[in-house]
Design an enzyme around this catalytic site. Sequence first.
Site, PDB file in Angstrom:
ATOM      1  CB  CYS A 112      40.459  43.929  61.740  1.00  0.00           C
ATOM      2  SG  CYS A 112      39.609  45.641  61.034  1.00  0.00           S
ATOM      3  CG  HIS A 113      40.374  45.859  56.871  1.00  0.00           C
ATOM      4  ND1 HIS A 113      40.060  46.514  57.850  1.00  0.00           N
ATOM      5  CD2 HIS A 113      39.657  46.245  55.720  1.00  0.00           C
ATOM      6  CE1 HIS A 113      38.738  47.183  57.780  1.00  0.00           C
ATOM      7  NE2 HIS A 113      38.826  47.428  56.599  1.00  0.00           N
TER       8      HIS A 113
END
Length: 179
Positions: A112-113
């Site tokens: 994800c991030h």
Amino acid sequence: MADLSGKTVAFLVAPEGIEQIELTEPWQAVEEAGGTPRLVSTKSGRVQAFHHLDKGDTFEVDETVADADPSSYDGLVLPGGVANPDALRMDKQAVDFVRSFFDSGRPVAAICHAPWTLVEADVVKGRTLTSWPSLQTDLRNAGATWVDEEVVVDGNLVTSRKPDDLPAFNREALELFAR
């Protein structure tokens, strides 16, 4: 299924902002494969996870990054959440901890991030990876090739985009950690 018997995997997180499922599902996968997951954070005590923007559970930190010896870990998982990697990339010891895995060739899994922390550690140049789509410009500017795929393995690095990709992410991360 990969066998992680005798292997210890660090899960590096900030004190809050961790996407809970991106911590708990890989953690469970490591345990089910016979490995030992350990929660490493920039502060001792408990960390606060989230279900997107809503508070989730808290988790006890096993070791602070200041006290952690990266060489005692066989692999590293970087869970996402927007605030988690943003805080980690502002902490020099956390960034150095991440970079040490790349310097030694040990496997890293980021979802994800989480690749924001990889950008700060200056370890993405020349690599192909994926992430949450909003990071693609940052990754390209740091010299990476960004692709929109559920999981990407580039050498000792596994990346995925989002919680929906966790089955593929866990499978590939466990394979790398087992080597």
